[in-house]
Design a protein around this motif. Sequence first.
Motif, PDB file in Angstrom:
ATOM      1  N   SER A 122       0.842  -1.197   0.000  1.00  0.00           N
ATOM      2  CA  SER A 122       0.000   0.000   0.000  1.00  0.00           C
ATOM      3  C   SER A 122       0.874   1.243   0.000  1.00  0.00           C
ATOM      4  CB  SER A 122      -0.931   0.005   1.218  1.00  0.00           C
ATOM      5  OG  SER A 122      -0.196  -0.088   2.416  1.00  0.00           O
ATOM      6  N   LEU A 123       0.347   2.318  -0.587  1.00  0.00           N
ATOM      7  CA  LEU A 123       1.169   3.504  -0.833  1.00  0.00           C
ATOM      8  C   LEU A 123       0.282   4.746  -0.820  1.00  0.00           C
ATOM      9  CD1 LEU A 123       4.144   4.222  -1.866  1.00  0.00           C
ATOM     10  CD2 LEU A 123       3.132   4.210  -4.149  1.00  0.00           C
ATOM     11  N   LEU A 124       0.783   5.809  -0.199  1.00  0.00           N
ATOM     12  CA  LEU A 124       0.141   7.119  -0.254  1.00  0.00           C
ATOM     13  C   LEU A 124       1.032   8.049  -1.062  1.00  0.00           C
ATOM     14  CD1 LEU A 124      -1.889   9.344   0.642  1.00  0.00           C
ATOM     15  CD2 LEU A 124      -0.472   9.634   2.701  1.00  0.00           C
ATOM     16  N   VAL A 125       0.471   8.675  -2.081  1.00  0.00           N
ATOM     17  CA  VAL A 125       1.200   9.648  -2.889  1.00  0.00           C
ATOM     18  C   VAL A 125       0.638  11.027  -2.573  1.00  0.00           C
ATOM     19  CG1 VAL A 125       1.820  10.407  -5.207  1.00  0.00           C
ATOM     20  CG2 VAL A 125       1.608   7.962  -4.717  1.00  0.00           C
ATOM     21  N   VAL A 126       1.502  11.917  -2.087  1.00  0.00           N
ATOM     22  CA  VAL A 126       1.085  13.277  -1.745  1.00  0.00           C
ATOM     23  C   VAL A 126       1.485  14.195  -2.883  1.00  0.00           C
ATOM     24  CG1 VAL A 126       1.165  15.109  -0.018  1.00  0.00           C
ATOM     25  CG2 VAL A 126       1.502  12.720   0.684  1.00  0.00           C
ATOM     26  N   GLY A 127       0.495  14.696  -3.609  1.00  0.00           N
ATOM     27  CA  GLY A 127       0.748  15.532  -4.777  1.00  0.00           C
ATOM     28  C   GLY A 127       0.382  14.814  -6.060  1.00  0.00           C
ATOM     29  N   SER A 128      -0.344  15.500  -6.945  1.00  0.00           N
ATOM     30  CA  SER A 128      -0.829  14.841  -8.163  1.00  0.00           C
ATOM     31  C   SER A 128      -0.335  15.516  -9.428  1.00  0.00           C
ATOM     32  CB  SER A 128      -2.360  14.797  -8.171  1.00  0.00           C
ATOM     33  OG  SER A 128      -2.892  16.097  -8.401  1.00  0.00           O
ATOM     34  N   GLU A 164      -4.407  15.358  -3.207  1.00  0.00           N
ATOM     35  CA  GLU A 164      -4.086  16.620  -3.863  1.00  0.00           C
ATOM     36  C   GLU A 164      -4.814  17.757  -3.136  1.00  0.00           C
ATOM     37  OE1 GLU A 164      -2.919  19.671  -5.618  1.00  0.00           O
ATOM     38  OE2 GLU A 164      -2.077  17.819  -6.476  1.00  0.00           O
ATOM     39  N   VAL A 165      -4.084  18.821  -2.807  1.00  0.00           N
ATOM     40  CA  VAL A 165      -4.677  19.926  -2.064  1.00  0.00           C
ATOM     41  C   VAL A 165      -5.563  20.812  -2.946  1.00  0.00           C
ATOM     42  CG1 VAL A 165      -2.756  21.548  -2.418  1.00  0.00           C
ATOM     43  CG2 VAL A 165      -4.139  21.671  -0.321  1.00  0.00           C
ATOM     44  N   LEU A 166      -5.326  20.805  -4.255  1.00  0.00           N
ATOM     45  CA  LEU A 166      -6.101  21.633  -5.179  1.00  0.00           C
ATOM     46  C   LEU A 166      -7.352  20.893  -5.666  1.00  0.00           C
ATOM     47  CD1 LEU A 166      -3.130  23.219  -7.150  1.00  0.00           C
ATOM     48  CD2 LEU A 166      -4.545  24.291  -5.382  1.00  0.00           C
ATOM     49  N   PRO A 167      -8.267  21.605  -6.343  1.00  0.00           N
ATOM     50  CA  PRO A 167      -9.538  20.989  -6.742  1.00  0.00           C
ATOM     51  C   PRO A 167      -9.443  19.917  -7.813  1.00  0.00           C
ATOM     52  CG  PRO A 167      -9.773  23.377  -6.606  1.00  0.00           C
ATOM     53  CD  PRO A 167      -8.308  23.076  -6.505  1.00  0.00           C
ATOM     54  N   GLN A 168      -8.342  19.861  -8.575  1.00  0.00           N
ATOM     55  CA  GLN A 168      -8.222  18.829  -9.602  1.00  0.00           C
ATOM     56  C   GLN A 168      -6.830  18.226  -9.583  1.00  0.00           C
ATOM     57  OE1 GLN A 168      -8.690  21.128 -13.407  1.00  0.00           O
ATOM     58  NE2 GLN A 168      -6.612  20.442 -13.860  1.00  0.00           N
ATOM     59  N   ILE A 169      -6.724  16.964 -10.017  1.00  0.00           N
ATOM     60  CA  ILE A 169      -5.411  16.376 -10.195  1.00  0.00           C
ATOM     61  C   ILE A 169      -4.760  17.003 -11.427  1.00  0.00           C
ATOM     62  CG2 ILE A 169      -6.116  14.206  -9.110  1.00  0.00           C
ATOM     63  CD1 ILE A 169      -6.063  12.951 -11.983  1.00  0.00           C
ATOM     64  N   MET A 170      -3.438  16.856 -11.542  1.00  0.00           N
ATOM     65  CA  MET A 170      -2.697  17.485 -12.634  1.00  0.00           C
ATOM     66  C   MET A 170      -3.136  18.941 -12.783  1.00  0.00           C
ATOM     67  SD  MET A 170      -2.776  14.464 -15.476  1.00  0.00           S
ATOM     68  CE  MET A 170      -2.739  12.746 -15.012  1.00  0.00           C
TER      69      MET A 170
END
Length: 470
Positions: free
Chosen positions: A180-186, A208-214
């Motif tokens: 299992s893995l957590l990725v912080v930031g998209s 992701e802290v913002l409303p959309q990934i990428m």
Amino acid sequence: MSQYDVIIIGAGPGGYYSAIRAAQLGLKVAVVEAKHLGGICLNWGCIPTKALLRSAEVYDHMKHASAYGLTAEKFGFDIGAVVKRSRGVSGQLATGVGFLLKKNKVDVIWGRATIKAPGKIAVAAAEGAPKGALGGGDYEAKHIVVATGARPRVLPGLEPDKKLIWTYFEAMVPEIMPKSLLVVGSGAIGIEFASFYKTMGADVTVVEVLPQIMPVEDHEIAGIAQKQLTKQGLKIFTETKVTKLDKGADSVTATLEFKDGKTQQITVDRVISAVGVVANVEGLGLEALGVKIERGVVVTDAYGRTNVPGIYAIGDVAGPPMLAHKAEHEGAICVEAIAGKHPHAMDKLKIPGCTYCHPQVASVGLTEKKAKDAGYDIKVGRFPFIGNGKAIALGEPDGLVKTIFDKKTGQLLGAHMVGAEVTELIQGFVIAMNLETTEQELIDAVFPHPTLSEMMHESVMDAEGRAIHI
């Protein structure tokens, strides 16, 4: 004391590329490097990640062999062998960079450089010098180009420890495959690693802290990518913060805070911090010389010149977009200007961006929102992969090509894609934008059949209401 026309500090994509170009222009050139020829991109970024993603792609095809009328039994993977292949690809290319520098008579100075004054640097020797490299000492050059790149950004509470909390360095060379893995930031780095580890069987969560990934991509394209990634099993949380990481013996418990203030804890084997990068501006003597630095990057003009005559900066250290191809092109512009040529200034709107997850994402120019915000009256064309024969034959029917035009002039303002091989297709639109090609000229061009590129044509025609296959 050795004297040169140009000394470039850093042998990453921007550094070695501009060194070779300067040598081609007849200048006497040296490049200073402390760790590895090819820089982060070649050794720990762009190239080795693509090797990992290629292994994951082949593995995924094996898992779905029956969809192609094929049989594959008792297949699996050896993560050590996957990593070894990736490192081998990087090693081969790093050796190639050394050969190219030697071929072009560029001196390699092995060590860490400090600019003592305009035209003068001191190099502290570093270990691991390649054969034939010069060492520590004092060197002079009429022009000094800073190309020192960037490093992973570290956020308070998310400090990497190389064991449980990784940056991209550790994520590229796992000794075992985490369950299992957590990725912080998209951004591109986060999504590429999320895609790789998910394909290889890990349970992956992206925050992701913002409303959309990428976040830099067109909203519609990012939405399609998120839908496909979620369908593959990725758990994605937008407008979410990681407020705390509690490390155990061989796991990490993360506290997630959502937009509404509610929290949730998840426990994972490993965490990847992919929250961006920071320019390497420290330790070079720039501040003492009065070189202007704003928001953590060196301020330059369109030709790489800083406010101090004789000192230049290119690539990540000179600000976003922090991409290898931007660094290369910026480096070429810089040294061509030094050599007395008259290069075109960099137009950052025409720099493509690529993310090599599955599905791939690629773009150039303005997003639909940014085009509207800039005051353009626009026409938008769209064409889905499901309408393309080659995409269906490949078993890749999910995706979209989107084009944005100025309704008044027919100017191509932006192109955005999600789907198979779009990172290869995007260059067609980059060339079109550089040539100031109009919508009608793109419609008049003949695209080969059967190819994925036909979707580019259909997307342009759709902006005129002329698409044939939808």
